[in-house]
Design a protein around this motif. Structure first.
Motif, mmCIF file in Angstrom:
data_model
loop_
_atom_site.group_PDB
_atom_site.id
_atom_site.type_symbol
_atom_site.label_atom_id
_atom_site.label_comp_id
_atom_site.label_asym_id
_atom_site.label_seq_id
_atom_site.Cartn_x
_atom_site.Cartn_y
_atom_site.Cartn_z
ATOM 1 N N GLN A 73 0.823 -1.203 0.000
ATOM 2 C CA GLN A 73 0.000 0.000 0.000
ATOM 3 C C GLN A 73 0.863 1.262 0.000
ATOM 4 O OE1 GLN A 73 -3.309 0.373 -0.246
ATOM 5 N NE2 GLN A 73 -3.041 2.608 -0.196
ATOM 6 N N LEU A 74 1.913 1.251 0.829
ATOM 7 C CA LEU A 74 2.758 2.440 0.930
ATOM 8 C C LEU A 74 3.600 2.646 -0.321
ATOM 9 C CD1 LEU A 74 3.827 2.250 4.677
ATOM 10 C CD2 LEU A 74 2.303 3.907 3.616
ATOM 11 N N ARG A 75 3.887 1.579 -1.041
ATOM 12 C CA ARG A 75 4.597 1.748 -2.314
ATOM 13 C C ARG A 75 3.725 2.476 -3.327
ATOM 14 N NH1 ARG A 75 6.404 -3.834 -1.472
ATOM 15 N NH2 ARG A 75 8.607 -3.837 -0.849
ATOM 16 N N GLY A 96 1.681 4.814 -2.532
ATOM 17 C CA GLY A 96 1.554 6.199 -2.089
ATOM 18 C C GLY A 96 1.296 6.294 -0.606
ATOM 19 N N PRO A 97 1.401 7.503 -0.031
ATOM 20 C CA PRO A 97 1.178 7.699 1.405
ATOM 21 C C PRO A 97 -0.254 7.348 1.802
ATOM 22 C CG PRO A 97 2.234 9.613 0.413
ATOM 23 C CD PRO A 97 1.764 8.751 -0.709
ATOM 24 N N GLU A 132 -3.331 8.432 4.456
ATOM 25 C CA GLU A 132 -3.816 9.455 5.369
ATOM 26 C C GLU A 132 -4.768 8.804 6.371
ATOM 27 O OE1 GLU A 132 -5.371 12.880 3.421
ATOM 28 O OE2 GLU A 132 -3.461 13.361 2.421
ATOM 29 N N ARG A 145 -0.360 11.999 7.721
ATOM 30 C CA ARG A 145 -0.028 11.287 6.482
ATOM 31 C C ARG A 145 1.194 10.431 6.779
ATOM 32 N NH1 ARG A 145 0.653 14.993 1.501
ATOM 33 N NH2 ARG A 145 -1.638 15.004 1.705
ATOM 34 N N TRP A 178 4.079 7.428 5.415
ATOM 35 C CA TRP A 178 4.746 6.880 4.236
ATOM 36 C C TRP A 178 5.974 6.092 4.675
ATOM 37 C CZ3 TRP A 178 4.722 11.959 5.703
ATOM 38 C CH2 TRP A 178 5.952 12.565 5.981
ATOM 39 N N LEU A 179 6.541 5.385 3.718
ATOM 40 C CA LEU A 179 7.713 4.563 3.995
ATOM 41 C C LEU A 179 8.934 5.212 3.366
ATOM 42 C CD1 LEU A 179 8.977 1.988 5.144
ATOM 43 C CD2 LEU A 179 8.384 0.824 3.000
ATOM 44 N N PHE A 200 9.211 3.807 8.800
ATOM 45 C CA PHE A 200 7.822 4.227 8.688
ATOM 46 C C PHE A 200 7.731 5.609 9.325
ATOM 47 C CE2 PHE A 200 7.463 -0.393 8.482
ATOM 48 C CZ PHE A 200 6.649 -0.533 7.368
ATOM 49 N N CYS A 239 5.681 9.610 9.594
ATOM 50 C CA CYS A 239 4.431 10.350 9.428
ATOM 51 C C CYS A 239 4.641 11.811 9.813
ATOM 52 C CB CYS A 239 3.302 9.730 10.249
ATOM 53 S SG CYS A 239 3.402 10.029 12.031
#
Length: 207
Positions: A19-21, A23-24, A26, A56, A58-59, A63, A65
């Motif tokens: 999922q994080l690949r 995009g971020p 929220e 928000r 992201w990786l 991890f 935010c």
């Protein structure tokens, strides 16, 4: 913008990485101070944000935010800085137009003329602006009518400083005329900078 590190659970579903690949994500900080990402529970590693804070995630290396408020504040600051630079650039281009028009108006030639440049092949390469310029390019007086004065003879579509069209250089584009743009994107004739053209033009200054 302040960044916060999130500590993942010991056994993490590949779904989170996937999922994080893309995009971020929220979400908001849960009431117990944790962060839910794809049904996985993350905890703040060190400093934390209050419950209910919109974030928000992201990786990066970890991890990570940040609060949406901080992100939007930073985005607005960047937008304002970009707008200030744009306005400054527009003002600079408008000044260039005003200076060019004022200077060129002092050149009193007995025939109609325009501004032009001698194209250089390096200015048409893939690593250039593609307009025929290089660092040594100067702006010439481009004659639109024949000029015959004593021993001075120039044909139309030649530069004032060149007795023969061949000396105008190889014109790699289909025109010699030179135009710049002001802050509103409107074309104008740039200031003549060729010393040889200006020296000849000075003969007519007081006539």
């Amino acid at each position: 913008m302040r960044l916060y590190t999130l500590q993942s659970p010991a056994f993490l579903s590949p779904m989170v990485f996937n999922q994080l690949r893309r995009g971020p994500i929220e979400t908001e900080v849960s009431s117990d101070g944790t962060v839910q990402l794809c049904d996985e529970t993350f905890r703040f590693d060190g400093d934390s944000l209050p419950a209910g804070t919109a974030i928000r995630a992201w990786l990066a290396r970890d991890f990570t935010c940040a609060s949406l408020e901080d992100i939007r504040r930073d985005q607005e600051a960047v937008r304002q800085a970009d707008e200030q630079r744009r306005q400054a650039r527009c003002a600079q281009l408008d000044r260039a137009r005003a200076e060019a028009e004022a200077f060129n108006a002092t050149l009193q030639l007995p025939v109609r003329w325009d501004t032009g440049i001698k194209h250089v092949l390096s200015g048409l390469s893939a690593h250039s602006w593609g307009d025929g310029h290089n660092a040594a390019t100067v702006v010439h007086i481009l004659l639109l009518e024949p000029l015959h004065d004593s021993r001075l003879h120039r044909a139309p579509n030649t530069f004032l400083c060149s007795a023969y069209a061949a000396r105008d250089g190889k014109q790699w584009l289909d025109h010699k005329q030179e135009r710049w743009q002001d802050g509103a994107g409107k074309d104008f004739a740039p200031r003549v900078t060729c010393k040889a053209c200006l020296t000849i033009a000075a003969r007519y200054k007081h006539e």
